[in-house]
Motif scaffolding. Structure first.
Motif, PDB file in Angstrom:
ATOM      1  N   MET A  39     -11.281  -5.954  -3.532  1.00 21.76           N
ATOM      2  CA  MET A  39     -10.499  -4.727  -3.448  1.00 21.76           C
ATOM      3  C   MET A  39      -9.287  -4.854  -4.371  1.00 21.76           C
ATOM      4  SD  MET A  39      -8.672  -2.965  -0.117  1.00 21.76           S
ATOM      5  CE  MET A  39     -10.171  -2.462   0.676  1.00 21.76           C
ATOM      6  N   SER A  40      -9.064  -3.834  -5.194  1.00 21.40           N
ATOM      7  CA  SER A  40      -7.939  -3.874  -6.129  1.00 21.40           C
ATOM      8  C   SER A  40      -6.605  -3.723  -5.387  1.00 21.40           C
ATOM      9  CB  SER A  40      -8.073  -2.746  -7.153  1.00 21.40           C
ATOM     10  OG  SER A  40      -7.716  -1.507  -6.571  1.00 21.40           O
ATOM     11  N   HIS A  41      -5.545  -4.063  -6.083  1.00 23.94           N
ATOM     12  CA  HIS A  41      -4.218  -3.920  -5.486  1.00 23.94           C
ATOM     13  C   HIS A  41      -3.911  -2.457  -5.173  1.00 23.94           C
ATOM     14  CE1 HIS A  41      -3.890  -7.911  -7.349  1.00 23.94           C
ATOM     15  NE2 HIS A  41      -3.118  -8.155  -6.319  1.00 23.94           N
ATOM     16  N   LEU A  42      -4.355  -1.552  -6.043  1.00 21.68           N
ATOM     17  CA  LEU A  42      -4.135  -0.127  -5.772  1.00 21.68           C
ATOM     18  C   LEU A  42      -4.923   0.333  -4.554  1.00 21.68           C
ATOM     19  CD1 LEU A  42      -3.951   1.641  -9.250  1.00 21.68           C
ATOM     20  CD2 LEU A  42      -2.144   1.373  -7.563  1.00 21.68           C
ATOM     21  N   ASP A  43      -6.146  -0.160  -4.399  1.00 22.85           N
ATOM     22  CA  ASP A  43      -6.932   0.194  -3.218  1.00 22.85           C
ATOM     23  C   ASP A  43      -6.262  -0.331  -1.955  1.00 22.85           C
ATOM     24  OD1 ASP A  43      -8.856   1.621  -4.609  1.00 22.85           O
ATOM     25  OD2 ASP A  43     -10.223  -0.092  -4.782  1.00 22.85           O
ATOM     26  N   ARG A  44      -5.735  -1.543  -2.040  1.00 22.25           N
ATOM     27  CA  ARG A  44      -4.999  -2.098  -0.892  1.00 22.25           C
ATOM     28  C   ARG A  44      -3.760  -1.264  -0.589  1.00 22.25           C
ATOM     29  NH1 ARG A  44      -3.793  -7.981  -2.541  1.00 22.25           N
ATOM     30  NH2 ARG A  44      -2.619  -8.007  -0.606  1.00 22.25           N
ATOM     31  N   LEU A  45      -3.054  -0.827  -1.640  1.00 21.06           N
ATOM     32  CA  LEU A  45      -1.863  -0.001  -1.446  1.00 21.06           C
ATOM     33  C   LEU A  45      -2.246   1.346  -0.832  1.00 21.06           C
ATOM     34  CD1 LEU A  45       1.185   0.333  -1.800  1.00 21.06           C
ATOM     35  CD2 LEU A  45       0.743   1.149  -4.129  1.00 21.06           C
ATOM     36  N   ARG A  46      -3.341   1.923  -1.301  1.00 24.04           N
ATOM     37  CA  ARG A  46      -3.817   3.185  -0.707  1.00 24.04           C
ATOM     38  C   ARG A  46      -4.090   3.001   0.785  1.00 24.04           C
ATOM     39  NH1 ARG A  46      -6.966   3.207  -5.781  1.00 24.04           N
ATOM     40  NH2 ARG A  46      -5.981   4.756  -7.129  1.00 24.04           N
ATOM     41  N   ALA A  47      -4.727   1.904   1.138  1.00 20.66           N
ATOM     42  CA  ALA A  47      -5.035   1.631   2.544  1.00 20.66           C
ATOM     43  C   ALA A  47      -3.764   1.457   3.361  1.00 20.66           C
ATOM     44  CB  ALA A  47      -5.921   0.386   2.650  1.00 20.66           C
ATOM     45  N   VAL A  48      -2.767   0.789   2.790  1.00 21.78           N
ATOM     46  CA  VAL A  48      -1.476   0.612   3.470  1.00 21.78           C
ATOM     47  C   VAL A  48      -0.841   1.977   3.728  1.00 21.78           C
ATOM     48  CG1 VAL A  48       0.896  -0.220   3.162  1.00 21.78           C
ATOM     49  CG2 VAL A  48      -1.017  -1.736   2.671  1.00 21.78           C
ATOM     50  N   PHE A  49      -0.835   2.848   2.724  1.00 17.37           N
ATOM     51  CA  PHE A  49      -0.265   4.190   2.891  1.00 17.37           C
ATOM     52  C   PHE A  49      -0.985   4.939   4.000  1.00 17.37           C
ATOM     53  CE2 PHE A  49       2.407   3.744  -0.695  1.00 17.37           C
ATOM     54  CZ  PHE A  49       3.202   4.875  -0.814  1.00 17.37           C
ATOM     55  N   ARG A  50      -2.325   4.898   3.979  1.00 20.66           N
ATOM     56  CA  ARG A  50      -3.086   5.643   4.994  1.00 20.66           C
ATOM     57  C   ARG A  50      -2.811   5.108   6.397  1.00 20.66           C
ATOM     58  NH1 ARG A  50      -7.588   5.021   0.862  1.00 20.66           N
ATOM     59  NH2 ARG A  50      -7.430   6.936  -0.359  1.00 20.66           N
ATOM     60  N   ARG A  51      -2.773   3.787   6.523  1.00 18.88           N
ATOM     61  CA  ARG A  51      -2.506   3.185   7.840  1.00 18.88           C
ATOM     62  C   ARG A  51      -1.089   3.509   8.317  1.00 18.88           C
ATOM     63  NH1 ARG A  51      -4.898  -1.437   5.887  1.00 18.88           N
ATOM     64  NH2 ARG A  51      -2.871  -2.406   5.596  1.00 18.88           N
ATOM     65  N   ALA A  52      -0.100   3.243   7.465  1.00 19.60           N
ATOM     66  CA  ALA A  52       1.301   3.399   7.863  1.00 19.60           C
ATOM     67  C   ALA A  52       1.647   4.856   8.173  1.00 19.60           C
ATOM     68  CB  ALA A  52       2.222   2.850   6.777  1.00 19.60           C
ATOM     69  N   LEU A  53       1.001   5.781   7.474  1.00 21.58           N
ATOM     70  CA  LEU A  53       1.299   7.201   7.671  1.00 21.58           C
ATOM     71  C   LEU A  53       0.289   7.893   8.584  1.00 21.58           C
ATOM     72  CD1 LEU A  53       2.319   8.091   4.003  1.00 21.58           C
ATOM     73  CD2 LEU A  53       3.814   7.459   5.912  1.00 21.58           C
ATOM     74  N   ASN A  54      -0.615   7.125   9.174  1.00 23.37           N
ATOM     75  CA  ASN A  54      -1.633   7.664  10.083  1.00 23.37           C
ATOM     76  C   ASN A  54      -2.428   8.805   9.448  1.00 23.37           C
ATOM     77  OD1 ASN A  54      -1.110   5.966  12.362  1.00 23.37           O
ATOM     78  ND2 ASN A  54       0.770   7.125  12.664  1.00 23.37           N
ATOM     79  N   LEU A  55      -2.915   8.553   8.239  1.00 21.33           N
ATOM     80  CA  LEU A  55      -3.702   9.550   7.521  1.00 21.33           C
ATOM     81  C   LEU A  55      -5.190   9.218   7.617  1.00 21.33           C
ATOM     82  CD1 LEU A  55      -1.500   9.707   4.297  1.00 21.33           C
ATOM     83  CD2 LEU A  55      -1.531  11.344   6.195  1.00 21.33           C
ATOM     84  N   PRO A  56      -6.053  10.216   7.531  1.00 22.71           N
ATOM     85  CA  PRO A  56      -7.498   9.953   7.534  1.00 22.71           C
ATOM     86  C   PRO A  56      -7.889   9.032   6.374  1.00 22.71           C
ATOM     87  CG  PRO A  56      -7.064  12.300   7.828  1.00 22.71           C
ATOM     88  CD  PRO A  56      -5.746  11.648   7.494  1.00 22.71           C
ATOM     89  N   ALA A  57      -8.943   8.275   6.571  1.00 20.95           N
ATOM     90  CA  ALA A  57      -9.372   7.271   5.597  1.00 20.95           C
ATOM     91  C   ALA A  57      -9.720   7.865   4.237  1.00 20.95           C
ATOM     92  CB  ALA A  57     -10.565   6.496   6.153  1.00 20.95           C
ATOM     93  N   ASP A  58     -10.063   9.141   4.188  1.00 20.96           N
ATOM     94  CA  ASP A  58     -10.455   9.744   2.915  1.00 20.96           C
ATOM     95  C   ASP A  58      -9.317  10.528   2.250  1.00 20.96           C
ATOM     96  OD1 ASP A  58     -10.353  11.776   4.776  1.00 20.96           O
ATOM     97  OD2 ASP A  58     -12.217  12.719   4.140  1.00 20.96           O
ATOM     98  N   THR A  59      -8.101  10.426   2.777  1.00 22.34           N
ATOM     99  CA  THR A  59      -6.965  11.153   2.204  1.00 22.34           C
ATOM    100  C   THR A  59      -6.612  10.605   0.829  1.00 22.34           C
ATOM    101  OG1 THR A  59      -6.047  11.526   4.414  1.00 22.34           O
ATOM    102  CG2 THR A  59      -4.546  11.805   2.556  1.00 22.34           C
ATOM    103  N   ASP A  60      -6.473  11.510  -0.141  1.00 25.62           N
ATOM    104  CA  ASP A  60      -6.047  11.120  -1.484  1.00 25.62           C
ATOM    105  C   ASP A  60      -4.529  10.962  -1.459  1.00 25.62           C
ATOM    106  OD1 ASP A  60      -5.635  10.686  -4.178  1.00 25.62           O
ATOM    107  OD2 ASP A  60      -6.047  12.753  -4.764  1.00 25.62           O
TER     108      ASP A  60
END
Length: 82
Positions: free
Chosen positions: A1-22
């Motif tokens: 997993m790229s660093h950007l993908d990891r960062l995207r996952a962190v944003f989604r988790r921390a902000l309680n967003l759906p897994a497919d949120t851009d």
């Protein structure tokens, strides 16, 4: 997993967003979930995920996903340009 993908996952988790949120174009306070309290949770989640320490000026300056990616680069985490 790229660093950007990891960062995207962190944003989604921390902000309680759906897994497919851009999140690539996301900016602070652009959505109700990203308020000042969530901002602190997001900073803490980034610090945990990437083993970095983010200082107060960096916290204030981190106003978007793009800025978060730049911040990681500054800390030596290879988050390529979005």
């Amino acid at each position: 997993m790229s660093h950007l993908d990891r960062l995207r996952a962190v944003f989604r988790r921390a902000l309680n967003l759906p897994a497919d949120t851009d999140v690539d174009g996301l900016e602070y306070r652009a959505i109700p979930q990203w308020d000042s309290l969530a901002h602190m949770a997001l900073i803490a989640a980034m610090e945990d995920e990437f083993s970095v320490m983010i200082d107060t000026d960096e916290m204030i300056d981190m106003s978007s996903f793009a800025k978060a990616a730049e911040l990681l680069e500054k800390h030596g985490i290879g988050a390529a340009a979005i």
